[in-house]
Write a protein that holds these residues in place. Structure first.
Motif, short mmCIF file in Angstrom:
data_model
loop_
_atom_site.label_atom_id
_atom_site.label_comp_id
_atom_site.label_asym_id
_atom_site.label_seq_id
_atom_site.Cartn_x
_atom_site.Cartn_y
_atom_site.Cartn_z
N LEU A 1 36.06 41.94 35.44
CA LEU A 1 36.75 41.53 34.23
C LEU A 1 36.56 40.05 33.91
N GLY A 2 36.09 39.28 34.88
CA GLY A 2 35.91 37.83 34.66
C GLY A 2 37.22 37.18 34.29
N PHE A 3 37.19 36.39 33.22
CA PHE A 3 38.40 35.67 32.81
C PHE A 3 39.20 36.43 31.76
N ASP A 4 38.65 37.56 31.31
CA ASP A 4 39.28 38.24 30.18
C ASP A 4 40.68 38.76 30.50
N GLU A 5 40.86 39.19 31.73
CA GLU A 5 42.15 39.80 32.07
C GLU A 5 43.28 38.79 31.92
N ILE A 6 43.09 37.63 32.54
CA ILE A 6 44.17 36.63 32.47
C ILE A 6 44.27 36.07 31.05
N LYS B 1 43.12 26.22 36.19
CA LYS B 1 42.01 26.70 37.04
C LYS B 1 42.42 28.07 37.53
N VAL B 2 41.55 29.03 37.38
CA VAL B 2 41.90 30.40 37.77
C VAL B 2 40.78 31.04 38.57
N THR B 3 41.14 32.10 39.27
CA THR B 3 40.12 32.87 39.99
C THR B 3 39.71 34.03 39.09
N PRO B 4 38.46 34.10 38.73
CA PRO B 4 38.06 35.24 37.88
C PRO B 4 38.13 36.54 38.66
N LYS B 5 38.40 37.64 37.94
CA LYS B 5 38.47 38.96 38.58
C LYS B 5 37.10 39.62 38.55
N ARG B 6 36.82 40.34 39.61
CA ARG B 6 35.59 41.13 39.64
C ARG B 6 35.57 42.05 38.42
#
Lengths: 161, 389
Positions: free
Chosen positions: A76-81, A69-74
């Protein structure tokens, strides 16, 4: 249309020669070669790999499916992680999921401990990871559409008419 | 007791199948690459198996009507109409049988009087002649030729017709040759039959397995329906061999007599299989198409392979057999098969098992995976190399 047929054959067995595929599809071998080259160029074919029955190898392999479970980035969404996790060679598959968690990944290492360490040191420490759940694979039955566990026997011995 | 004096003469006179010998040897060997079987390697589509399980769970296990479930007869009529353009009344012109085999049996028995002549197109499936002989009919083989792709020609047909000819058995797509009859070929045959009373048993069990075009039913040729008994089934098209389910369609007076025999000999075809077959007809078009596509690939592959090995093979356009000539080896079909089996452990069937005109040929089934076929071709290549020394 021939493109689909060639792809279908390659997905079945990527080791067919151009000539073999040509014979099976009723098109010239050099035509098949051109189609494959085009598919590679367009990035539709991303690569060719082998499906291994690891249980038959002496060396130890442990696999696990890990839910994150992750926190999406503004922005970038989930792409960064996802991009970060993609870099680890241990990670075989990585997907963004709907439902109760966000990312699912399949990893393989030599021991259970290696996997535990990977989760603790590499994944859990990433900024945006909120939680992890690790499910160890106990037995492989089917991979990439191939039965890798049961050996199918031909039971057709009785009638030759 | 001397059983040979007790047993029926007609039964004892029937020759055992020529395939049996190889089959027994092959089954006693290890590591045999068989190319012998006459049934699909695909499993029955899961939705069909699931439908059968469902009816078992619901306890639908009683007899059906003699001619088969009404629902199934309607589905068969609909299928034949939409696929091949032949119209049958599910009430009176369709009987559901135990495989296509029973359809052949009861058709021959319903039509023949002792002494009647039956034309059989050879090479062909092994069951016609014994049934004709049991019925007291006379088998009149019509040998067909490789140069005609083993099609029956009107000249060959005409040359074998006498005033005793009752029935012609037309087995296309053909086992063992893989030959097919296209519309124009069937029309030429129809022309010969038009002003006669000769009936036709059209064994179209391999109809779905037709390549480079669509199957044409003999019953669809103008004027032929009234003299045709169309036999088909689920074994090959739907990979349902073990379910033992087929059907025969034809003129109501003929089907009525066939149903009478069926009623006393069989009662009704297996109920579970009949329910499964309804599902197969309704929902398996895609499964059929993907199986046909796979057979077609193997067909091209194996024909190419045999031709490259120097065993000439015309392009068969139906069923899942090729029928290459082995005449270049100087051996008889029997010798070739036996030597190949003992020295390379590859099992194929001598053409002579399907009639004398099969001499010089072998039947090779491609109802096997490409991988299996590759290994077989490799071994046959070695075998030929050693022969040519």
């Amino acid at each position: 249309m021939n493109k689909d047929k060639v792809l279908q054959l390659l997905e079945e067995n990527a080791r067919y020669s151009y000539e073999e595929m040509g014979v099976m599809l009723g098109i010239p071998a050099d035509e098949v070669e051109k189609i494959v080259a085009q598919l590679e160029k367009e990035g539709i074919i991303r690569g060719y790999k082998v499906i291994v029955d690891r249980d038959k190898l002496k060396e130890n392999v442990v696999s696990a499916i890990i839910e994150l479970k992750v926190t999406p980035k503004r922005d970038l969404g989930f792409d960064e992680i996802a991009e970060k996790i993609t870099q680890y060679p241990e990670v075989e598959d990585l997907y963004l999921m709907s439902g109760g968690y966000d990312l699912a990944l399949l990893i393989s290492c030599e021991t259970f401990k290696d996997i535990a360490m990977f989760v603790a040191q590499r994944l859990a420490t990433l900024d945006s990871v909120l939680s992890t759940a690790t499910h160890f694979v106990l037995c492989r039955y089917k991979e990439k559409g191939l039965d890798v566990h049961f050996s199918q026997t031909d039971e057709r011995r009785n009638v030759w008419y | 007791m001397d059983y040979s004096k007790i047993l029926s003469d007609r039964v004892q006179e029937i020759k055992p199948s020529g395939i049996r010998k190889y089959f027994d040897i092959a089954n006693s060997m290890e590591d045999v690459i068989a190319l012998g079987v006459g049934e699909p390697d695909f499993k029955t589509p899961w939705i069909v198996r699931a439908a059968a399980i469902d009816t078992l769970e619901k306890g639908k296990t009683s007899y059906t009507s003699n001619s088969g479930l009404e629902l199934l007869r309607k589905a068969i009529a609909h299928y034949l109409s939409s696929k091949f353009g032949v119209e049958y009344d599910p009430e009176k012109e369709v009987v559901v049988t135990v495989g296509g085999s029973e359809g052949i049996d009861i058709c021959i028995r319903a039509l023949l009087n002792p002494g009647d002549e039956v034309l059989i197109v050879e090479p062909c499936y092994v069951a016609y002649a014994p049934i004709i002989e049991l019925t007291g009919g006379k088998v009149v083989p019509i040998p067909t030729k490789a140069e005609n792709h083993f099609r029956l020609t009107p000249e060959e047909l005409r040359a074998h017709i006498t005033d005793k000819t009752k029935l012609l058995i037309l087995p296309y797509p053909n086992n063992p040759t893989g030959g097919v009859m296209r519309r124009e070929h069937l029309e030429a045959i129809a022309e010969v039959l038009r002003d006669t009373d000769i009936m036709v048993l059209s064994d179209e069990i391999y109809a779905e397995l037709t390549y480079n075009g669509r199957h044409v039913s003999f019953a669809a040729i103008p004027g032929m329906k009234e003299r045709t008994i169309l036999v088909n089934g689920f074994s090959k098209a739907f990979s349902m061999t073990g379910w033992r389910l087929g059907y025969a369609c034809g003129p109501a007076p003929v089907i009525a007599q066939m149903t009478k025999i069926h009623q006393f000999a069989i009662m009704c075809a297996p109920t579970t299989s009949q329910h499964a077959a309804v599902e197969a007809l309704r929902r398996c078009e895609e499964n059929i198409q993907s199986m046909v596509q796979e057979y077609d690939r193997r067909r091209r592959y194996i024909v190419d392979g045999f031709n490259k090995l120097g065993l000439d093979c015309f392009e068969p356009e139906g069923a899942f057999y090729i029928f290459p000539s082995i005449q270049s080896t100087g051996m008889t079909s029997d010798e070739f098969c036996e030597k190949l089996l003992y020295s390379k452990r590859v099992a194929v069937v001598p053409g002579t098992a399907f009639g004398a005109s099969g001499e010089g040929f072998v039947r090779v089934s491609y109802s096997y995976s490409i991988k299996h076929i590759q290994e077989a071709l490799r071994r046959i290549g070695e075998f030929l190399q050693e022969l040519r020394g």
